[in-house]
Design a protein around this motif. Structure first.
Motif: not given
Ligand code: XIL
Length: 463
Positions: A3, A6, A88-89, A92, A125, A129, A132, A171-172, A215, A249, A251, A280, A313, A321
């Motif tokens: 992934q 990010h 979305e951001n 953070k 969210h 993390w 970011q 997160n993560e 998450n 998430q 994805h 997400e 997402w 994204w």
């Molecule tokens: C992503 C956003 O969608 C983007 O706009 C940003 O540039 C990077 O982050 N996992 C997460 C989310 O927990 O916060 C991330 O979102 C995607 C992956």
């Protein structure tokens, strides 16, 4: 997959999605009484995702970016379809505390107040993390970092206290691959394994009304990473560390498809005594293949009692994204994609009867098909599909059902199946007539052959 990583009172009380729908009927009634001819054929979107999910006791949310709220089509699609939003951001660490102890909430506040005005819920969210994360955080000593982490959690959660239904507290924190180890981050490297527990304990003291979630991604099926998270959650529950939910998430793309044990994985976490949420969701692809994958995810959540909601997402492919993978429910022009219809159908909703401007609004959806598993045993299960006529009576219907390989259907009742490839199309066994709003059901028995995933039940077609 690899992934690319990010205290004021709410502006108005939370209205569940169905409350919002009810209000629009009242408005329509008042307009009609006043002799105003409006709304015909272009009324409130019929079968909005949030309403359909609410009827199943779930929320259906989307990630939102504050800088798109001024775009009329973006805002109207958001407002017509969803009943939960995740910034979305904007929540953070780098967005709210880019320099130490100096907090700026304006972009996130814009999203929260939009949501409150529209009666939507908000997911928070995210608090802790590795990504970011402003540079100043990684420069701190262990003692300073601990106090900065706890201060960050406290300030942000206090600002939004009472307004967030669930927070991604951490997160993560785990690595991909087979190690099951923690990911290197300033928190892990300086505070050690205990940082997650400390973050959750701090979070509980600040807003006891928010569900506290862990998450992550690549934890959607059973694998070394999800096993490690599972062990952590189990340990937390045993020792009374406050955790209420786990976010998946989700994805997906061709390298990282919806796992065949997706539902089983959600269920094993739920069985630990936590809620699970799809946080997400986006699935690269197009057409019926993408639609079928979305159906699998929605059906899995519906089949797990403690799966309390789903969030996609983003609203439209053009702002995703992963825009080139067109992974969302609306295309760049806000047309509904087949994936949208599939999600709505899986939620038991209908896109028929009203046209909200989407490419396929109106004309279709004269019936809906809703799946549920009625019994299960070692090696098999029984499924039931309820077929419901929409606003007009119908004379016959068909519903496609696909069981995941290597499952096999061994019996069908109250319906006549024809099978082509792995798709079983079911028609009425005798008279298929249904009055407007009336329903019937058919059932089938499946031998799992080791795969316990739910079948994919496609959209009902009527004539
Ligand atoms: C992503 C956003 O969608 C983007 O706009 C940003 O540039 C990077 O982050 N996992 C997460 C989310 O927990 O916060 C991330 O979102 C995607 C992956």
């Amino acid at each position: 997959m690899a992934q690319n990583p990010h205290g004021e009172a709410p502006a108005r009380p939370f209205l569940p999605a169905r409350g919002r729908r009810a209000l629009s009927f009242v408005t329509a009634g008042v307009l009609a009484a006043a002799g105003v001819v409006a709304l015909a054929g272009n009324a409130q979107a019929v079968g909005a995702l949030g309403d359909a999910a609410a009827a199943k006791g779930r929320y259906f949310g989307t990630a939102v970016a504050a800088n798109h709220l001024g775009e009329a089509a973006y805002a109207s699609t958001l407002d017509a379809q969803f009943d939960s939003v995740t910034p979305e951001n904007e929540m953070k660490w780098d967005a709210v505390e880019s320099s130490r102890n100096s907090f700026s909430f304006s972009a996130a506040d814009q999203i929260v107040s939009h949501a409150q005005t529209k009666g939507m819920k908000v997911r928070g969210h995210t608090l802790v993390w590795h990504s970011q994360l402003p540079g100043w955080v990684s420069g701190l000593s262990a003692t300073e970092l601990r106090s900065a982490m706890n201060n960050h959690i406290t300030q942000v959660m206090t600002h939004y206290k009472g307004k967030i239904h669930s927070w991604d507290v951490v997160n993560e924190a785990y690595q991909d691959g087979s190690s099951g180890a923690r990911r290197s981050s300033p928190f892990q490297d300086k505070l050690g394994n205990g940082f997650i527990e400390e973050a959750f304990r701090t979070a509980r003291t600040v807003d006891a009304g928010a569900k506290l979630c862990y998450n992550d991604y690549n934890t959607d099926g059973q694998n070394a990473k999800s096993n490690a998270v599972y062990d952590m959650v189990k340990d937390f529950k045993q020792r009374g560390v406050p955790i209420d939910c786990v976010g998946f998430q989700s994805h997906f793309n061709s390298n990282s498809p919806v796992p065949s044990d997706y539902q089983a994985n959600l269920q094993r976490f739920a069985d630990l005594g936590v809620d699970v949420q799809i946080t997400e969701l986006d699935i690269e692809g197009s057409g019926s293949a993408q639609a079928a994958n979305y159906t699998k995810v929605v059906n899995a959540c519906l089949a797990v009692t403690r799966c309390t909601g789903l969030t996609v997402w983003g609203v439209t492919d053009k702002y995703s994204w992963r825009s080139s993978g067109t992974p969302l429910l609306f295309d760049g022009d806000y047309n509904k994609k087949p994936a949208y219809d599939a999600v709505l159908a899986a939620l038991g909703g209908s896109s028929g009867g009203g046209d909200d401007g989407g490419e396929d609004g109106g004309g279709t959806g004269a019936c809906t098909a809703t799946y549920s598993q009625t019994s299960t045993w070692n090696g098999g299960y029984n499924g039931e599909v309820t077929v419901k006529a929409g606003g007009s009576g119908i004379t016959t219907w068909t519903v496609p059902v696909t069981v995941p390989s290597p499952q096999k259907v061994s019996a069908v009742w109250n319906g006549t199946p024809t099978t082509s490839g792995d798709v079983m199309t079911v028609r009425p066994a005798w008279n298929g007539t249904l009055a407007a709003g009336a329903s019937t059901s058919f059932g089938f028995t499946v031998t799992t052959n080791g795969n316990t995933s739910a079948p994919v039940v496609g959209a009902c077609t009527a004539s």
